[in-house]
Design a protein around this motif. Structure first.
Motif, PDB file in Angstrom:
ATOM      1  N   ASN A 246      29.260  34.629  47.598  1.00 15.30           N
ATOM      2  CA  ASN A 246      27.769  34.429  47.751  1.00 15.30           C
ATOM      3  C   ASN A 246      26.940  34.619  45.839  1.00 15.30           C
ATOM      4  N   SER A 247      27.664  34.477  45.065  1.00 15.62           N
ATOM      5  CA  SER A 247      27.067  34.484  44.047  1.00 15.62           C
ATOM      6  C   SER A 247      26.708  32.736  43.648  1.00 15.62           C
ATOM      7  N   ILE A 248      27.199  31.644  43.741  1.00 11.56           N
ATOM      8  CA  ILE A 248      27.018  30.907  43.189  1.00 11.56           C
ATOM      9  C   ILE A 248      25.742  30.172  43.245  1.00 11.56           C
ATOM     10  N   LYS A 249      24.571  30.770  43.789  1.00  5.82           N
ATOM     11  CA  LYS A 249      23.372  30.436  43.931  1.00  5.82           C
ATOM     12  C   LYS A 249      22.454  31.477  42.831  1.00  5.82           C
ATOM     13  N   ALA A 250      22.581  32.364  42.638  1.00  9.10           N
ATOM     14  CA  ALA A 250      22.670  33.286  41.901  1.00  9.10           C
ATOM     15  C   ALA A 250      23.022  32.456  40.638  1.00  9.10           C
ATOM     16  N   TYR A 251      24.246  32.305  39.879  1.00  5.62           N
ATOM     17  CA  TYR A 251      24.702  32.191  38.692  1.00  5.62           C
ATOM     18  C   TYR A 251      23.687  30.361  38.800  1.00  5.62           C
ATOM     19  N   PHE A 252      23.608  29.687  39.573  1.00  6.75           N
ATOM     20  CA  PHE A 252      22.731  28.663  38.788  1.00  6.75           C
ATOM     21  C   PHE A 252      21.557  29.257  38.506  1.00  6.75           C
ATOM     22  N   GLU A 253      20.518  30.362  38.793  1.00  3.55           N
ATOM     23  CA  GLU A 253      19.180  30.424  38.729  1.00  3.55           C
ATOM     24  C   GLU A 253      19.820  31.125  37.517  1.00  3.55           C
ATOM     25  N   LEU A 254      20.153  32.099  37.145  1.00  4.03           N
ATOM     26  CA  LEU A 254      20.582  32.903  36.278  1.00  4.03           C
ATOM     27  C   LEU A 254      20.518  31.161  34.743  1.00  4.03           C
ATOM     28  N   GLY A 255      21.412  30.417  34.899  1.00  3.91           N
ATOM     29  CA  GLY A 255      21.665  29.438  34.440  1.00  3.91           C
ATOM     30  C   GLY A 255      20.303  28.816  34.064  1.00  3.91           C
ATOM     31  N   LYS A 256      19.297  28.908  35.359  1.00  4.10           N
ATOM     32  CA  LYS A 256      18.021  28.115  34.595  1.00  4.10           C
ATOM     33  C   LYS A 256      17.797  28.967  33.643  1.00  4.10           C
ATOM     34  N   ILE A 257      17.302  29.880  33.964  1.00  2.00           N
ATOM     35  CA  ILE A 257      16.625  30.819  32.994  1.00  2.00           C
ATOM     36  C   ILE A 257      16.743  31.620  32.161  1.00  2.00           C
ATOM     37  N   TYR A 258      18.553  31.101  31.938  1.00  2.00           N
ATOM     38  CA  TYR A 258      18.663  31.509  30.523  1.00  2.00           C
ATOM     39  C   TYR A 258      18.414  29.999  29.275  1.00  2.00           C
ATOM     40  N   LYS A 259      18.131  28.933  30.456  1.00  2.00           N
ATOM     41  CA  LYS A 259      18.370  27.875  29.452  1.00  2.00           C
ATOM     42  C   LYS A 259      16.406  27.817  29.375  1.00  2.00           C
ATOM     43  N   GLU A 260      15.392  28.107  29.911  1.00  2.00           N
ATOM     44  CA  GLU A 260      14.026  28.504  29.771  1.00  2.00           C
ATOM     45  C   GLU A 260      14.196  28.860  28.359  1.00  2.00           C
ATOM     46  N   GLN A 261      15.144  30.210  28.309  1.00  2.00           N
ATOM     47  CA  GLN A 261      15.285  31.441  27.205  1.00  2.00           C
ATOM     48  C   GLN A 261      15.679  30.481  25.927  1.00  2.00           C
ATOM     49  N   LYS A 262      16.059  29.103  25.716  1.00  2.00           N
ATOM     50  CA  LYS A 262      17.184  28.950  24.913  1.00  2.00           C
ATOM     51  C   LYS A 262      18.423  29.824  24.209  1.00  2.00           C
ATOM     52  N   ARG A 263      19.052  30.286  25.134  1.00  2.00           N
ATOM     53  CA  ARG A 263      19.495  30.736  25.294  1.00  2.00           C
ATOM     54  C   ARG A 263      21.448  29.892  25.962  1.00  2.00           C
ATOM     55  N   ARG A 265      24.239  29.201  24.770  1.00  2.00           N
ATOM     56  CA  ARG A 265      25.505  29.723  25.775  1.00  2.00           C
ATOM     57  C   ARG A 265      26.282  30.250  26.564  1.00  2.00           C
ATOM     58  N   ASP A 266      24.760  31.460  26.408  1.00  2.00           N
ATOM     59  CA  ASP A 266      24.261  32.037  28.039  1.00  2.00           C
ATOM     60  C   ASP A 266      24.253  31.792  29.367  1.00  2.00           C
ATOM     61  N   SER A 267      23.674  30.435  28.751  1.00  2.00           N
ATOM     62  CA  SER A 267      23.260  29.752  30.167  1.00  2.00           C
ATOM     63  C   SER A 267      24.730  28.686  30.850  1.00  2.00           C
ATOM     64  N   TRP A 268      25.381  28.154  29.903  1.00  2.00           N
ATOM     65  CA  TRP A 268      26.231  27.522  29.987  1.00  2.00           C
ATOM     66  C   TRP A 268      27.172  28.533  30.692  1.00  2.00           C
ATOM     67  N   ALA A 269      28.024  30.221  30.346  1.00  8.51           N
ATOM     68  CA  ALA A 269      28.445  30.932  31.000  1.00  8.51           C
ATOM     69  C   ALA A 269      28.226  30.937  32.409  1.00  8.51           C
ATOM     70  N   MET A 270      26.658  30.969  32.773  1.00  8.25           N
ATOM     71  CA  MET A 270      26.007  31.427  34.297  1.00  8.25           C
ATOM     72  C   MET A 270      26.441  29.927  34.875  1.00  8.25           C
ATOM     73  N   THR A 271      25.614  28.716  34.091  1.00  7.67           N
ATOM     74  CA  THR A 271      26.181  27.783  35.347  1.00  7.67           C
ATOM     75  C   THR A 271      28.090  27.134  35.045  1.00  7.67           C
ATOM     76  N   ALA A 272      28.765  27.365  34.587  1.00  7.05           N
ATOM     77  CA  ALA A 272      29.896  27.040  34.483  1.00  7.05           C
ATOM     78  C   ALA A 272      30.639  28.007  35.405  1.00  7.05           C
ATOM     79  N   ASN A 273      29.926  29.211  35.661  1.00  5.42           N
ATOM     80  CA  ASN A 273      30.719  30.156  36.741  1.00  5.42           C
ATOM     81  C   ASN A 273      30.945  29.609  37.860  1.00  5.42           C
ATOM     82  N   GLY A 274      29.190  29.261  38.009  1.00  2.00           N
ATOM     83  CA  GLY A 274      28.675  28.912  39.346  1.00  2.00           C
ATOM     84  C   GLY A 274      30.016  27.757  40.276  1.00  2.00           C
ATOM     85  N   VAL A 275      29.150  26.932  39.302  1.00  2.00           N
ATOM     86  CA  VAL A 275      30.229  25.141  39.626  1.00  2.00           C
ATOM     87  C   VAL A 275      31.282  26.132  39.590  1.00  2.00           C
TER      88      VAL A 275
END
Length: 371
Positions: A246-263, A265-275
């Motif tokens: 149930n968390s997969i899509k949320a992790y991917f979206e959070l990864g995109k948010i943090y990528k836009e914010q130039k974060r 490491r946080d973008s990696w953590a969220m995207t990796a969790n989703g994958v």
């Protein structure tokens, strides 16, 4: 004599009205709130939004009648000397209620035990009664009305209903439907440009799965991708697994948010969790379909996925291939070049989705040209 008879009849009618007000009537089966809500859902699906809204309100009224009836029955049951003497535990009281032939109370209790289980109420009849007293709220109705108001362009009203459904999500008959409410809230927040609500709703989705707050797993993933070994990609997926579909899509979206914010490491953590969650889910499906299959390398894993149309449909719906693609890119941004390029190359060679295979191939070529 006639006067006395009339007065007696009038008093009887008045007393009958008082007694009926004091003693709620058990709702008819056809008027049960969940049945009315089902009719509202049918009206919504055929596009009759006015009818759907009207039926939602009717469902709320039915819910109110059920609440009055349940409260009346449970108050009577809890006040009986046998019940007070035996104690609060449902498992102890069931035989007592059967002995008293208190079938109405048993019907109510058993219906909620079937839905929630005794553990949800700590096996306590008073706690079950306290729960029933909250059922004037109806999150399923709130959710349906929110979707209707959103379609009608009433975004503020839709968000109001969504927030109420979210706050009362512990009352849902199907607990997992809280994710539908949270995703709908996040999506509407994104549409209206409320970034704080958008991120907050996504964080609420992932907060309950355990992986989000697992700092040890986060550090372990980083250590893995930093290793200098040729089989780093396959080693990563051999090592890291987590089930939270149930968390997969949320992790991917959070990864995109943090990528836009130039974060990064946080973008990696969220995207990796989703994958990782997506890979775990897909791997379980493949093993169920083909008992002889076991993960050895990502290339053959992708090839196995391509055998099943429903798996491919699920990956497309949930943005799984983009998740893998984004994971490669954000790994490179973090300086983990070997891992990122290996993932790009594997996607280019074996990804079942031609669009993301082509995108990965372009990324490989662009990187080679830059080097």
């Amino acid at each position: 004599m006639k006067t006395k008879t009339f007065i007696a009849a009038f008093i009887f009618i008045i007393l009958g009205g008082i007694l009926s007000a004091q003693h709620p009537v058990k709702p008819k089966v056809s008027e049960q709130s969940w049945r009315v809500l089902n009719r509202a859902q049918v009206a919504y699906e055929r596009g009759d939004y006015g009818e759907a809204i009207a039926l939602c309100e009717e469902a709320r009224k039915s819910r109110g009648k059920e609440l009055k009836w349940n409260s009346y029955v449970m108050q009577s049951t809890l006040s009986s000397p046998e019940v007070r003497k035996k104690g609060p535990f449902i498992s102890d009281l069931i035989p007592v209620l059967k002995g008293r032939e208190d079938y109405e109370a048993l019907e109510i209790i058993n219906s909620w035990l079937d839905r929630k289980g005794a553990d949800y109420f700590d096996n306590s009849l008073p706690k079950l009664y306290d729960y029933l007293k909250r059922l004037n709220e109806y999150p399923e109705c709130d959710f349906l009305q929110a979707k209707i108001y959103r379609l009608e362009g009433e975004y503020d009203l839709a968000m109001q209903y969504l927030k109420n459904a979210r706050e009362q999500s512990d009352l849902l008959d199907v607990p997992s439907h809280k994710y539908d409410i949270l995703y709908e809230t996040a999506d509407l927040a994104k549409v209206i440009g409320d970034q704080k609500e958008y991120e907050g709703s996504l964080l609420l989705i992932v907060a309950g799965d355990g992986l989000y707050k697992d700092e040890a797993s986060k550090r372990a993933m980083v250590r893995t991708v930093q290793l200098k070994r040729k089989d780093i990609l396959n080693y990563f997926f051999m090592l890291h697994r987590y089930s939270a579909v149930n968390s997969i899509k949320a992790y991917f979206e959070l990864g995109k948010i943090y990528k836009e914010q130039k974060r990064v490491r946080d973008s990696w953590a969220m995207t990796a969790n989703g994958v990782v969650c997506a890979f775990t889910w897909m791997n379980e499906i493949l093993r169920d379909r083909n008992p002889e299959f076991s993960f050895k390398e990502l290339d053959s894993f992708f090839t196995e996925c391509a055998r099943y149309e429903d798996v491919l449909a699920w990956t497309s719906k949930n943005g799984i291939w983009q998740g893998f693609y984004d994971m490669a890119g954000i790994a490179i941004e973090n300086g983990w070049i070997t891992f990122g390029m290996s993932l790009y190359q594997t996607l280019a060679n074996s990804c079942p989705d031609s669009y993301w295979a082509a995108a990965a191939n372009k990324a490989v070529l662009d990187r080679s040209a830059a080097d």
